[in-house]
Design a protein around this motif. Structure first.
Motif, short mmCIF file in Angstrom:
data_model
loop_
_atom_site.label_atom_id
_atom_site.label_comp_id
_atom_site.label_asym_id
_atom_site.label_seq_id
_atom_site.Cartn_x
_atom_site.Cartn_y
_atom_site.Cartn_z
N ILE A 116 0.82 -1.22 0.00
CA ILE A 116 0.00 0.00 0.00
C ILE A 116 0.86 1.26 0.00
N LYS A 117 2.06 1.17 0.52
CA LYS A 117 2.96 2.32 0.48
C LYS A 117 3.26 2.73 -0.96
N ILE A 118 3.33 1.76 -1.85
CA ILE A 118 3.55 2.03 -3.28
C ILE A 118 2.24 2.31 -3.99
N LEU A 119 1.21 1.55 -3.64
CA LEU A 119 -0.05 1.59 -4.38
C LEU A 119 -0.84 2.87 -4.15
N ILE A 120 -0.95 3.29 -2.90
CA ILE A 120 -1.82 4.43 -2.58
C ILE A 120 -1.43 5.70 -3.35
N PRO A 121 -0.16 6.13 -3.33
CA PRO A 121 0.14 7.37 -4.06
C PRO A 121 -0.12 7.26 -5.56
N GLN A 122 0.06 6.09 -6.13
CA GLN A 122 -0.20 5.94 -7.57
C GLN A 122 -1.70 6.05 -7.86
N LEU A 123 -2.52 5.48 -6.99
CA LEU A 123 -3.97 5.58 -7.18
C LEU A 123 -4.46 7.01 -6.95
N LEU A 124 -3.90 7.67 -5.95
CA LEU A 124 -4.25 9.07 -5.72
C LEU A 124 -3.87 9.93 -6.92
N GLN A 125 -2.73 9.65 -7.48
CA GLN A 125 -2.27 10.41 -8.65
C GLN A 125 -3.23 10.24 -9.84
N GLN A 126 -3.87 9.09 -9.90
CA GLN A 126 -4.84 8.83 -10.96
C GLN A 126 -6.22 9.40 -10.65
N GLY A 127 -6.34 10.06 -9.51
CA GLY A 127 -7.58 10.74 -9.17
C GLY A 127 -8.57 9.92 -8.38
N TYR A 128 -8.17 8.76 -7.88
CA TYR A 128 -9.09 7.95 -7.10
C TYR A 128 -9.22 8.47 -5.67
N GLU A 129 -10.40 8.26 -5.11
CA GLU A 129 -10.70 8.65 -3.73
C GLU A 129 -11.00 7.37 -2.94
N PHE A 130 -10.39 7.24 -1.77
CA PHE A 130 -10.59 6.04 -0.96
C PHE A 130 -11.76 6.25 0.00
N VAL A 131 -12.68 5.29 -0.02
CA VAL A 131 -13.85 5.34 0.86
C VAL A 131 -14.00 3.97 1.55
N THR A 132 -14.88 3.92 2.53
CA THR A 132 -15.11 2.65 3.23
C THR A 132 -16.18 1.84 2.50
N VAL A 133 -16.28 0.58 2.88
CA VAL A 133 -17.32 -0.30 2.35
C VAL A 133 -18.71 0.27 2.65
N ASP A 134 -18.88 0.87 3.81
CA ASP A 134 -20.17 1.47 4.14
C ASP A 134 -20.55 2.54 3.13
N LYS A 135 -19.58 3.32 2.71
CA LYS A 135 -19.86 4.36 1.69
C LYS A 135 -20.24 3.71 0.37
N LEU A 136 -19.58 2.60 0.01
CA LEU A 136 -19.96 1.90 -1.22
C LEU A 136 -21.40 1.40 -1.15
N TRP A 137 -21.81 0.90 0.02
CA TRP A 137 -23.21 0.47 0.18
C TRP A 137 -24.16 1.65 -0.06
N LYS A 138 -23.83 2.79 0.52
CA LYS A 138 -24.71 3.95 0.37
C LYS A 138 -24.79 4.38 -1.09
N MET A 139 -23.68 4.30 -1.80
CA MET A 139 -23.68 4.63 -3.22
C MET A 139 -24.52 3.64 -4.01
N LYS A 140 -24.42 2.36 -3.65
CA LYS A 140 -25.22 1.32 -4.32
C LYS A 140 -26.71 1.55 -4.08
N GLU A 141 -27.05 1.86 -2.83
CA GLU A 141 -28.46 2.11 -2.49
C GLU A 141 -29.00 3.33 -3.23
N GLY A 142 -28.16 4.37 -3.33
CA GLY A 142 -28.57 5.56 -4.05
C GLY A 142 -28.80 5.27 -5.52
#
Length: 229
Positions: free
Chosen positions: A198-224
């Motif tokens: 994750i030390k390598i992965l996180i900055p690369q994903l952030l650089q690509q514009g991704y936002e990290f959220v919890t599983v609970d947030k994914l559920w709320k997005m699915k429900e929406g």
């Protein structure tokens, strides 16, 4: 035998067949979830927390009850830092091999361990990810009957066989899309490498514009999204 190339195929087959499970979030969003199975671990979990803290990222941890009982102070650290917590069973046993009585006991005993370590009520910890990703329609029916939520995955880089940090990182980067749910491990198998991954992965994903959220947030997005449809 390594199965990493098969997981994207398995995902494409299973995901539409079991739509009530959480496989991913909003595909049109840049929100993704970083999840960790098999912990908490006395050596491997704290370095993960330190890296997540450094980026102010909240992740989701699917715990084995036996590991919570062995390391309650580590479990408490995860909870205190605001991460989302789910269930992975008391021990790492495939759920379809358990009787309904044993499966229910496995989940409830894990909830009790989490309550004792983190003071989280059972109704606050009801997301379940089956060990090894093994389930049957009957398993899912029981989850629904007992008021649990079924959480699966969209990216499984097979880090537990330790193919190498760079291999795991590249597998994730080659598969990630909006809404991805990434599975890594901070337990006995795979935990040796997870902090470096994750030390390598996180900055690369952030650089690509991704936002990290919890599983609970994914559920709320699915429900929406379901309400819109």
């Amino acid at each position: 035998m390594h199965f990493a190339p098969l997981f994207p195929i398995i995902y494409r087959i299973l995901q539409p067949s079991f739509p009530n499970c959480l496989w991913h979030g909003d595909l049109n969003s840049k929100a993704i979830a970083l999840t960790f199975d098999d912990g908490p671990h006395p050596q491997y979990t704290l370095p993960v927390l330190a890296i997540l803290d450094s980026y102010n990222i909240k992740a989701s941890f699917f715990w084995l009850g036996v590991c919570v009982n062995r390391s309650p102070h580590i479990a408490q650290e995860v909870k205190n830092r605001g991460h989302w917590i789910g269930l992975h069973g008391y021990e790492h046993l495939s759920f379809p091999t358990l009787s309904p009585t044993d499966l229910k006991l496995s989940l409830e005993t894990t909830q009790a361990a989490i309550y004792n370590a983190c003071d989280l009520q059972p109704e606050q910890v009801r997301d379940v990810r089956p060990p090894n990703g093994f389930f049957t329609p009957g398993t899912l029916k029981l989850f629904h009957q007992w008021n649990y939520r079924s959480v699966m995955w969209s990216i499984v880089p097979e880090d537990w066989v330790r193919p190498g940090v760079s291999v795991v990182v590249q597998r994730v980067l080659s598969q990630v899309t909006g809404g991805s749910q990434i599975v890594l491990h901070d337990g006995v198998c795979g935990g040796q490498d997870v902090a470096e991954i994750i030390k390598i992965l996180i900055p690369q994903l952030l650089q690509q514009g991704y936002e990290f959220v919890t599983v609970d947030k994914l559920w709320k997005m699915k429900e929406g999204a379901n309400r819109k449809n």
